[in-house]
Design a protein around this motif. Sequence first.
Motif, PDB file in Angstrom:
ATOM      1  N   ASN A 186       8.336  -1.130   3.016  1.00 52.04           N
ATOM      2  CA  ASN A 186       7.311  -2.166   2.992  1.00 52.04           C
ATOM      3  C   ASN A 186       6.485  -2.194   4.282  1.00 52.04           C
ATOM      4  O   ASN A 186       5.254  -2.084   4.271  1.00 52.04           O
ATOM      5  N   GLN A 187       7.165  -2.328   5.397  1.00 51.60           N
ATOM      6  CA  GLN A 187       6.433  -2.403   6.663  1.00 51.60           C
ATOM      7  C   GLN A 187       5.703  -1.089   6.939  1.00 51.60           C
ATOM      8  O   GLN A 187       4.564  -1.090   7.400  1.00 51.60           O
ATOM      9  N   ALA A 188       6.370   0.031   6.626  1.00 50.47           N
ATOM     10  CA  ALA A 188       5.743   1.333   6.885  1.00 50.47           C
ATOM     11  C   ALA A 188       4.447   1.479   6.085  1.00 50.47           C
ATOM     12  O   ALA A 188       3.436   1.977   6.598  1.00 50.47           O
ATOM     13  N   MET A 189       4.443   1.016   4.836  1.00 47.24           N
ATOM     14  CA  MET A 189       3.206   1.105   4.035  1.00 47.24           C
ATOM     15  C   MET A 189       2.124   0.224   4.643  1.00 47.24           C
ATOM     16  O   MET A 189       0.955   0.597   4.686  1.00 47.24           O
ATOM     17  N   ASN A 190       2.519  -0.948   5.100  1.00 43.91           N
ATOM     18  CA  ASN A 190       1.549  -1.830   5.757  1.00 43.91           C
ATOM     19  C   ASN A 190       0.984  -1.170   7.017  1.00 43.91           C
ATOM     20  O   ASN A 190      -0.214  -1.240   7.283  1.00 43.91           O
ATOM     21  N   GLU A 191       1.856  -0.533   7.788  1.00 43.87           N
ATOM     22  CA  GLU A 191       1.391   0.149   9.000  1.00 43.87           C
ATOM     23  C   GLU A 191       0.457   1.305   8.637  1.00 43.87           C
ATOM     24  O   GLU A 191      -0.533   1.563   9.314  1.00 43.87           O
ATOM     25  N   ALA A 192       0.798   1.997   7.552  1.00 39.27           N
ATOM     26  CA  ALA A 192      -0.017   3.145   7.155  1.00 39.27           C
ATOM     27  C   ALA A 192      -1.437   2.698   6.799  1.00 39.27           C
ATOM     28  O   ALA A 192      -2.419   3.314   7.232  1.00 39.27           O
TER      29      ALA A 192
ATOM     30  N   LEU B 294      -2.707  -5.783  13.483  1.00 36.23           N
ATOM     31  CA  LEU B 294      -3.533  -6.122  12.325  1.00 36.23           C
ATOM     32  C   LEU B 294      -2.781  -6.889  11.243  1.00 36.23           C
ATOM     33  O   LEU B 294      -3.321  -7.168  10.195  1.00 36.23           O
ATOM     34  N   GLU B 295      -1.519  -7.264  11.504  1.00 33.08           N
ATOM     35  CA  GLU B 295      -0.814  -7.982  10.441  1.00 33.08           C
ATOM     36  C   GLU B 295      -1.435  -9.357  10.206  1.00 33.08           C
ATOM     37  O   GLU B 295      -1.604  -9.793   9.067  1.00 33.08           O
ATOM     38  N   THR B 296      -1.767 -10.068  11.285  1.00 32.96           N
ATOM     39  CA  THR B 296      -2.294 -11.418  11.127  1.00 32.96           C
ATOM     40  C   THR B 296      -3.483 -11.629  12.056  1.00 32.96           C
ATOM     41  O   THR B 296      -3.353 -11.493  13.276  1.00 32.96           O
TER      42      THR B 296
ATOM     43  N   GLU C 289      -1.486   8.291  10.597  1.00 32.72           N
ATOM     44  CA  GLU C 289      -0.373   8.681  11.466  1.00 32.72           C
ATOM     45  C   GLU C 289       0.045   7.504  12.342  1.00 32.72           C
ATOM     46  O   GLU C 289      -0.799   6.825  12.921  1.00 32.72           O
ATOM     47  N   PHE C 290       1.319   7.238  12.393  1.00 27.52           N
ATOM     48  CA  PHE C 290       1.836   6.200  13.294  1.00 27.52           C
ATOM     49  C   PHE C 290       3.313   6.488  13.516  1.00 27.52           C
ATOM     50  O   PHE C 290       3.976   7.062  12.658  1.00 27.52           O
TER      51      PHE C 290
END
Lengths: 492, 239
Positions: A418-424, A4-6, A231-232
Amino acid sequence: MSRLETAENPQKLKRIAIDPVTRVEGHGKVTLLLDDADRIHQVRLHIVEFRGFEIFIEGRPYWEVPVTVQRLCGICPVSHHLAAVKAMDLIAGYGPLPATAEKLRRLMHYGQIVQSHAVHFFHLASPDLLLGFDSEPTRRNIVGVAQDFPEIAKQGVLLRKFGQEVIRHTAGKRIHGTGAIPGGMNKALTPAEREEIRRDVDQMIEWSLGAVHMVASLHRTKPEFYNRFGEFDSSMMGMVGDDGALDFYHGGLRAQAADGSTIFDHVDYSTYEEVLQEEAKSWSYMKFPHIRALGAEKGWYKVGPLARVQVASRLSTPLADIERKKMMALGNGKPVMGTLFYHWARLIEALHACELIRDLLDDPDILGTDLMADKGDRRGEAVGVIEAPRGTLFHHYRVDENDQVTFCNLIVSTTNNNQAMNEAIRSVALQYLDGRKVSEGLLNHIEVAIRAYDPCLSCATHALGQMPLEVDLVDASGDLIHRARRNMGAPT
Amino acid sequence: MSDYETFLLDGRPVRFERGQTILEAALAAGHYIPNLCHHPEFKPHGSCKLCTIKVNGRYGSACTVKAMPGQEVSSDTPELNGNRRVLLQMLFVEGSHFCPGCEKSGNCALQALAYDLEMLTPHYAHFYPSRPLDASHPDVLIDFNRCIMCELCVRASREVDGKNVFALAGRGVASHVVVNSPSGKLADTDFALTDKAAHICPVGAILPKRVGFAVPIGSRTYDVDAISTLAERRATEEA
Ligand code: SF4
Ligand code: FES
């Protein structure tokens, strides 16, 4: 990294923005791209401001930096104060600190942890947890909590105040003090000051333990929801002492994979560039660090309470260690990964910090007056790292022979996450929003996930109010990507 | 015949010796008049205008006007203190006086006066100068972004140290203090840490290196007493 990033064809999609994200420190924005069937194609947490503190600090004398760098952010200034001074101890050529000086710095730091965690949990997060994620938005705030749960709100206020008092007695002021100086501390703790803090500490331990129990019982009401929300799987990083116990102030870096296996351990943080790499992305001013050995795709990680409580082998104080074991038992031998566990871990840390404060106050060294280390040879470069309330914080400096800073690199806790928040938020978007009509309550689920990380977006963008700045953003090859100017052009 | 005569300061009689300025006599008698460019060891300079008073209804600088018998001097009035606040505000915006990050904080005369005269905001738009630091000297750092042009360093270096390390250059709003050396760098002068000029700056522009924040909050010059209270107390102690 989530798909879902891009999105593949962003032009065809409709866009929803949560701007600003509320009840976080600083300014952040979330964008969602959805198709006509409300299916999610892209989710991003953006940092839309860039204020380059590193440039501002260049040219300044090194002994000034531990104080000026606190202006990065009014939320956890002590963290920046201490990370910078740890680097400047080395730059100035000082050897190991006398026991009293190090213990006073620890005391200050633990005060900051209690203060910051109390603010986050009681003021920013408890409205969601106690009143409900989709409760009436106009009441979903600390005022609403104070009306329905006055005792809890009161404890939150007093825990925060306790932390601030610890800071005041060690740093001279509640915010932006000067206590730590290169080589040691500028002020001893007086017996009267010690008594003043000691008097309240048992009550603080009791209240923070109560807060841990409250979160644990919330979890018991809806275990499936709490386990699965946001959860991831991810790697995690934190600092540990030689014995593997969590150490907020000093130690080696430890990283673990999602299954709990070790990626690296006891890494000397002055070599952080060998294990970590920072990457820039066009759509956010906040960089994306990752573990070098795993690469940009797989190497991102979590920091902060949930990461460090779990990567540590134990906590050195008894009550907090029991609570840590209880929380981790829910993972059945693997680390727990649900985003809401951040709150639980954060309160365990607040408890741990209160216990550590009590132990330090009972230690005769704390009233010592030997505050400065012996001085040896100057160094041109040094790194200082501490575990700030929000996670691992790196300060890296080079200083020339005239004592001026020539280089400064900061990796703040929120950047590490940063990436973890995006993944969350991608995980939450898929769980709760995908294919559904978007409502305020559903969008708040996204904000709940971000808030769990307690991101400090103001310090992640190195905010500095209205200081005049000219900031060049350069890429890895040194080419100018962007120049930001503000309040420039005055006479010299 | 007695050496002492008196003038009236805000209605109170102040004794003075012939030859004293109004400021000197007032300070010696334990009555504070705000001042910045004045220093007891140097000749009056009369440039900052913080000490502006009214003598028999006319404006004058307390640091340059000689005390005379029977003068009626007003100083602590809303009008004069209002003017002083404006002067302070202009000094604050002209330089980079970012107190929370400045090691002179708590020991700075400009900051202390701003507190004492209850300057609550800078009011005017900041100039945000960006004058480069001179860190070339091994023992002393110069940050001219904080200079208020009192010229105490110029005077101390010339009159006490006999060196002439500093000078004033430019005119009007462009005037500024410079280092008298071909390179303009302090390292290329015979300046030394033991010079009077290394320790005279009332603000954080000329600083001995590596001292930084060694004095804790609470023990700095103006932490406990306001600058006026401190001056008055010193006078009583000396008397
Ligand atoms: S450097 Fe200091 S002493 Fe010299 S003129 Fe400026 S403010 Fe005055
Ligand atoms: S003290 Fe009188 S003009 Fe400065």
